[in-house]
Write a protein that holds these residues in place. Sequence first.
Motif, mmCIF file in Angstrom:
data_model
loop_
_atom_site.group_PDB
_atom_site.id
_atom_site.type_symbol
_atom_site.label_atom_id
_atom_site.label_comp_id
_atom_site.label_asym_id
_atom_site.label_seq_id
_atom_site.Cartn_x
_atom_site.Cartn_y
_atom_site.Cartn_z
ATOM 1 N N HIS A 84 0.840 -1.188 0.000
ATOM 2 C CA HIS A 84 0.000 0.000 0.000
ATOM 3 C C HIS A 84 0.882 1.248 0.000
ATOM 4 C CE1 HIS A 84 -4.223 1.239 0.408
ATOM 5 N NE2 HIS A 84 -3.703 2.362 0.861
ATOM 6 N N LEU A 85 0.647 2.106 -0.964
ATOM 7 C CA LEU A 85 1.283 3.409 -0.971
ATOM 8 C C LEU A 85 0.431 4.259 -0.018
ATOM 9 C CD1 LEU A 85 2.657 5.320 -4.008
ATOM 10 C CD2 LEU A 85 1.515 6.487 -2.143
ATOM 11 N N GLU A 86 0.957 4.483 1.168
ATOM 12 C CA GLU A 86 0.195 5.151 2.218
ATOM 13 C C GLU A 86 0.125 6.651 2.007
ATOM 14 O OE1 GLU A 86 -1.558 4.058 4.827
ATOM 15 O OE2 GLU A 86 -1.203 1.972 4.355
ATOM 16 N N LYS A 87 1.257 7.251 1.697
ATOM 17 C CA LYS A 87 1.318 8.703 1.599
ATOM 18 C C LYS A 87 2.313 9.081 0.510
ATOM 19 C CE LYS A 87 0.733 8.999 6.596
ATOM 20 N NZ LYS A 87 0.647 7.568 6.824
ATOM 21 N N ILE A 88 1.970 10.102 -0.240
ATOM 22 C CA ILE A 88 2.909 10.694 -1.185
ATOM 23 C C ILE A 88 2.519 12.167 -1.319
ATOM 24 C CG2 ILE A 88 1.586 9.847 -3.164
ATOM 25 C CD1 ILE A 88 4.253 9.775 -4.746
ATOM 26 N N TYR A 89 3.378 13.027 -0.821
ATOM 27 C CA TYR A 89 3.100 14.453 -0.803
ATOM 28 C C TYR A 89 4.357 15.236 -1.139
ATOM 29 C CZ TYR A 89 -1.307 13.325 1.436
ATOM 30 O OH TYR A 89 -2.559 12.822 1.695
ATOM 31 N N VAL A 90 4.159 16.320 -1.870
ATOM 32 C CA VAL A 90 5.243 17.219 -2.244
ATOM 33 C C VAL A 90 4.856 18.623 -1.786
ATOM 34 C CG1 VAL A 90 6.567 18.187 -4.165
ATOM 35 C CG2 VAL A 90 5.857 15.772 -4.224
ATOM 36 N N LEU A 91 5.785 19.285 -1.122
ATOM 37 C CA LEU A 91 5.525 20.654 -0.670
ATOM 38 C C LEU A 91 5.157 21.543 -1.862
ATOM 39 C CD1 LEU A 91 8.413 21.009 1.913
ATOM 40 C CD2 LEU A 91 5.971 20.896 2.414
ATOM 41 N N PRO A 92 4.237 22.477 -1.657
ATOM 42 C CA PRO A 92 3.742 23.287 -2.784
ATOM 43 C C PRO A 92 4.841 23.938 -3.624
ATOM 44 C CG PRO A 92 2.431 23.709 -0.824
ATOM 45 C CD PRO A 92 3.572 22.819 -0.398
ATOM 46 N N GLN A 93 5.881 24.457 -3.007
ATOM 47 C CA GLN A 93 6.916 25.165 -3.765
ATOM 48 C C GLN A 93 7.769 24.231 -4.627
ATOM 49 O OE1 GLN A 93 6.762 24.866 -0.414
ATOM 50 N NE2 GLN A 93 8.782 24.939 0.536
#
Length: 165
Positions: A84-93
């Motif tokens: 399971h890919l639980e989380k994938i996030y990139v900072l807005p900038q």
Amino acid sequence: MISIIQATTRDIPLIHDMASIVFPHTYRSLLSKEQLDFMMEWMYSYDNLKKQMLEENNTYYIAYVDGAAAGYVSIRPESDDIFHLEKIYVLPQFQKFKIGKKLFQQAIKAIKEMHPDKCEMHLNVNRDNVAVEFYEHMGMKKIAEGDFPIGNGFYKTDYIMGITI
């Protein structure tokens, strides 16, 4: 220069700090403030991040751009041949630097190292999140959808997407 490093429990404050920026930014128009606050505690408190890493077999990776933390991804085994890919996030900038693609590729690479045989990677994504298009672009398909209770009367209204790797 972009680098991706496996996180340890020493990185919990960094993951928490990134999440406190990117998670509300991502869901500000999709979730109430009350649900955002609840989910931040549920997923990103120091204790819960530590539990994810030490007890729930979540593996986190952090992306850096020229030494600055830019985003993160986490994966965990769900069953013998499903991860399971639980989380994938990139900072807005950093969202125009293809960091999300690199983190997605890192998740697949890590899963292949853990499980060299054919398997699947699944993820949950809010049905109204623009990231659905990103995941489809990365080769994932919608395989189910549902309203999943998470506590405090809140639900995740998600697609479950999957890809064979």
